[in-house]
Enzyme design. Sequence first.
Site, mmCIF file in Angstrom:
data_model
loop_
_atom_site.group_PDB
_atom_site.id
_atom_site.type_symbol
_atom_site.label_atom_id
_atom_site.label_comp_id
_atom_site.label_asym_id
_atom_site.label_seq_id
_atom_site.Cartn_x
_atom_site.Cartn_y
_atom_site.Cartn_z
ATOM 1 N N CYS A 49 16.485 -15.063 -2.466
ATOM 2 C CA CYS A 49 17.732 -14.322 -2.694
ATOM 3 C C CYS A 49 18.828 -15.339 -2.998
ATOM 4 O O CYS A 49 18.622 -16.540 -2.920
ATOM 5 C CB CYS A 49 18.117 -13.543 -1.440
ATOM 6 S SG CYS A 49 16.853 -12.423 -0.862
ATOM 7 N N ARG A 57 17.921 -15.484 -8.936
ATOM 8 C CA ARG A 57 17.207 -15.657 -7.659
ATOM 9 C C ARG A 57 16.795 -14.325 -7.057
ATOM 10 O O ARG A 57 16.014 -14.267 -6.104
ATOM 11 C CB ARG A 57 18.070 -16.417 -6.650
ATOM 12 C CG ARG A 57 18.478 -17.815 -7.081
ATOM 13 C CD ARG A 57 19.377 -18.453 -6.052
ATOM 14 N NE ARG A 57 18.681 -18.597 -4.794
ATOM 15 C CZ ARG A 57 17.895 -19.649 -4.492
ATOM 16 N NH1 ARG A 57 17.733 -20.601 -5.389
ATOM 17 N NH2 ARG A 57 17.266 -19.730 -3.351
ATOM 18 N N TRP A 71 16.261 -10.387 -3.446
ATOM 19 C CA TRP A 71 14.879 -10.232 -3.924
ATOM 20 C C TRP A 71 14.109 -9.822 -2.680
ATOM 21 O O TRP A 71 13.782 -10.652 -1.833
ATOM 22 C CB TRP A 71 14.361 -11.534 -4.504
ATOM 23 C CG TRP A 71 12.957 -11.430 -4.996
ATOM 24 C CD1 TRP A 71 11.818 -11.723 -4.309
ATOM 25 C CD2 TRP A 71 12.528 -10.978 -6.269
ATOM 26 N NE1 TRP A 71 10.720 -11.497 -5.074
ATOM 27 C CE2 TRP A 71 11.106 -11.017 -6.288
ATOM 28 C CE3 TRP A 71 13.180 -10.523 -7.403
ATOM 29 C CZ2 TRP A 71 10.355 -10.642 -7.395
ATOM 30 C CZ3 TRP A 71 12.425 -10.150 -8.506
ATOM 31 C CH2 TRP A 71 11.047 -10.212 -8.491
ATOM 32 N N ASN A 88 18.942 -15.733 3.051
ATOM 33 C CA ASN A 88 17.838 -15.982 2.118
ATOM 34 C C ASN A 88 16.736 -16.650 2.915
ATOM 35 O O ASN A 88 16.955 -17.675 3.553
ATOM 36 C CB ASN A 88 18.283 -16.894 0.966
ATOM 37 C CG ASN A 88 17.098 -17.324 0.111
ATOM 38 O OD1 ASN A 88 16.144 -16.551 -0.054
ATOM 39 N ND2 ASN A 88 17.108 -18.550 -0.379
ATOM 40 N N GLY A 89 15.549 -16.048 2.934
ATOM 41 C CA GLY A 89 14.418 -16.652 3.662
ATOM 42 C C GLY A 89 13.556 -15.568 4.276
ATOM 43 O O GLY A 89 13.686 -14.382 3.959
ATOM 44 N N GLU A 123 -7.495 -18.838 -17.803
ATOM 45 C CA GLU A 123 -6.048 -18.879 -17.538
ATOM 46 C C GLU A 123 -5.397 -20.047 -18.269
ATOM 47 O O GLU A 123 -4.325 -19.917 -18.850
ATOM 48 C CB GLU A 123 -5.795 -18.953 -16.037
ATOM 49 C CG GLU A 123 -4.379 -19.269 -15.618
ATOM 50 C CD GLU A 123 -3.326 -18.257 -16.085
ATOM 51 O OE1 GLU A 123 -3.707 -17.199 -16.625
ATOM 52 O OE2 GLU A 123 -2.129 -18.571 -15.959
ATOM 53 N N LYS A 131 -2.341 -19.655 -20.945
ATOM 54 C CA LYS A 131 -1.067 -20.378 -20.849
ATOM 55 C C LYS A 131 -0.761 -21.084 -22.163
ATOM 56 O O LYS A 131 0.342 -21.009 -22.698
ATOM 57 C CB LYS A 131 -1.127 -21.400 -19.709
ATOM 58 C CG LYS A 131 -1.041 -20.813 -18.333
ATOM 59 C CD LYS A 131 0.331 -20.342 -17.952
ATOM 60 C CE LYS A 131 0.641 -18.894 -18.051
ATOM 61 N NZ LYS A 131 -0.182 -17.849 -17.582
ATOM 62 N N GLU A 151 -0.113 -18.540 -25.161
ATOM 63 C CA GLU A 151 1.055 -17.642 -25.113
ATOM 64 C C GLU A 151 2.373 -18.385 -25.229
ATOM 65 O O GLU A 151 3.379 -17.802 -25.613
ATOM 66 C CB GLU A 151 1.024 -16.764 -23.868
ATOM 67 C CG GLU A 151 1.307 -17.457 -22.562
ATOM 68 C CD GLU A 151 1.402 -16.449 -21.405
ATOM 69 O OE1 GLU A 151 1.946 -15.347 -21.578
ATOM 70 O OE2 GLU A 151 0.912 -16.792 -20.323
ATOM 71 N N HIS A 202 -24.586 -20.423 -27.089
ATOM 72 C CA HIS A 202 -24.764 -19.055 -27.618
ATOM 73 C C HIS A 202 -23.745 -18.740 -28.695
ATOM 74 O O HIS A 202 -23.468 -17.573 -28.968
ATOM 75 C CB HIS A 202 -24.666 -18.047 -26.466
ATOM 76 C CG HIS A 202 -25.711 -18.263 -25.410
ATOM 77 N ND1 HIS A 202 -27.056 -18.037 -25.637
ATOM 78 C CD2 HIS A 202 -25.607 -18.744 -24.159
ATOM 79 C CE1 HIS A 202 -27.728 -18.342 -24.542
ATOM 80 N NE2 HIS A 202 -26.890 -18.774 -23.628
ATOM 81 N N LYS A 228 7.986 -9.917 -20.257
ATOM 82 C CA LYS A 228 7.587 -10.351 -18.916
ATOM 83 C C LYS A 228 6.745 -9.284 -18.220
ATOM 84 O O LYS A 228 5.818 -9.595 -17.498
ATOM 85 C CB LYS A 228 8.830 -10.675 -18.076
ATOM 86 C CG LYS A 228 8.505 -11.161 -16.667
ATOM 87 C CD LYS A 228 7.688 -12.444 -16.695
ATOM 88 C CE LYS A 228 7.182 -12.847 -15.327
ATOM 89 N NZ LYS A 228 6.207 -13.955 -15.384
#
Length: 607
Positions: free
Chosen positions: A2, A27, A74, A100-101, A480, A484, A487, A503, A602
């Site tokens: 946050c 944040r 958040w 925040n935490g 993955e 990355k 994209e 193959h 996103k």
Amino acid sequence: MCGIIGYRGEREAQPVILSGLKKLEYRGYDSAGVAIIGDEGLGIEKMEGKIAQLEDALVKSPKSGKVGIGHTRWATHGEPNDVNAHPHQGCTDRYGLVHNGIIENHRRLRKELESRDHEFSSDTDTEVLIHLIEEQEGSLEEKVRAALGEVDGTFAIAVVDADTPGKIVGARRGSPLVVGSTDDEQFIASDVPAILDYTKEIIYLEDNQIVSLAGSGIEITDFEGGEAEATTRTIDWDPVAAQKEGYKHFMLKEINEQPQAVGDTLRGRGFTDGGLKMDEGELREKDVAKAEKIFIVACGTSYYAGRVAKYVWEEYLDIPIEVEIGSEFRYRNPPLDENSLVVGVSQSGETADTLAGLEKSREADATIASVVNVLGSTVTRRSDAVLYTHAGPEIGVASTKAFTSQLVALSLLGLEIARMKGKVTVSEAKKAAGKLSRAPGLLQEQLENVDRIKELAEVFYEKDDFLFLGRDVLYPVALEGALKLKEISYIHAEGYPAGELKHGPIALIDENMPVVALITKNSVYDKVYSNIEEVRARKGKIIVFTDELTEDTKSIADELIHLPRADKVLTPLIFTVPLQLLAYQVAVLRGTDVDQPRNLAKSVTVE
Ligand code: AGP
């Protein structure tokens, strides 16, 4: 994660706080609020929604005063709504607190406080702090110090007290907090961007420090009450750069936040005799025990996290585990029924195809659990049980810290499923989960490879194609790594199981084809090695990432990055970070828009 801010001085506090919150919106942005001390005491305005909505409310009902605090949220505990928004008050309307935490022992503290007749209004972990503070004696600093002595977990807080109108007290442990000042005003904030318009002289508080902002200036003490030193720096960033904390892109910042994100995802989570506690809802033992098959449903990077989980879960589960792409699963006729356990994996919790897969599962009376990063998102409301990743907001379109956080959350979930099915005991689950505690440190170590990865990128960034190869748990990591790269750099890249080369894909190999080979010392090491020898024989350019540094691996590699060896459950985390950094460095050299790559969003909330 946050954003908090506080101001005291000669200006009206409201505009300073609002402008600071806007600079902290990256944040967290699901709810926001302010508390300002005016002539009539403490004025609070807080609500679910973006800061712009708070600003509109304050135009209608401004809060006058020269001392105040603000928060942009958040959510980690307590879904986004007006009541759970910060600032929080206790039993009186005297205090305001922003945080925040993550307070790990908030459930126990809340029970104890309620037994002392404290009445809570929110579902947050934060609210216990202000109830603890208002019970204490002495100055505001002394009250804050005494209260925080009861607390386990992480915090950066700012507190105001209508009976001490000229003061703001802050404190930090495990979450960032900075202070700044000019001749006649002081500022406190989670991060530099919030106050950079007013001062460039920034004091970075250290853990377990308490700061008091008053007419006499800034005073910093430790938790024993002694005077404390903190670092002052002159910041020459512009505010936008400061939101990235000096990193060139949010993606690079988020790659570097992974030790914190994975640490926060693991924090306070363990196996008691009752197993692993879900964050929301309940995974009922009888539903899991009867499950005859498991479906993991996700898209993109989250799907690859599910693929990694399959390898890890098969170590202790002996029922079929199918990892399904949401857009395929939703239109097929999979053998779903009341004996199915479905696990949704999603950073945003809003991916349309994943949601559709969960709705299909609900119609078949399956049991649904989910691993999600956004509190209160739609996926969580389609699930019987939720285990959150605590990666904080992920701004870069390319998912990085959410992926590694998903890996550890899924490892914990898999152990709980195995425990419920009687495949592991609580102590075995505890032991296995204990291995994950090395994850933040191992991730931090991999971040130190950045210069070597830059060298690699400079050699290969103009290539048109890449092949990523791996076996076993490193096969989904190869997928993955290829995602990355493609994209954000727009290079065509494919991930393949190394055993599949013969193959078909081996036809692609020539001296222009860089092949990224992920080699770990496991049961299929020799197989991967011989696959890479096939590439070598066809003059492919081989980039080896390996935890086995021998004459063999050195001789077969054109480029080699040596990684630490660790338990199977940690290996995907270790190998992922250099692949993220490789994709990032290649994209920077190619000049693409790293944080917002072309054609991508996103969160894919439509089909
Ligand atoms: C990954 O880097 C991409 N941003 C994308 O594949 C993403 O993982 C996918 O769209 C799923 O999103 P979710 O985790 O929010 O459901």
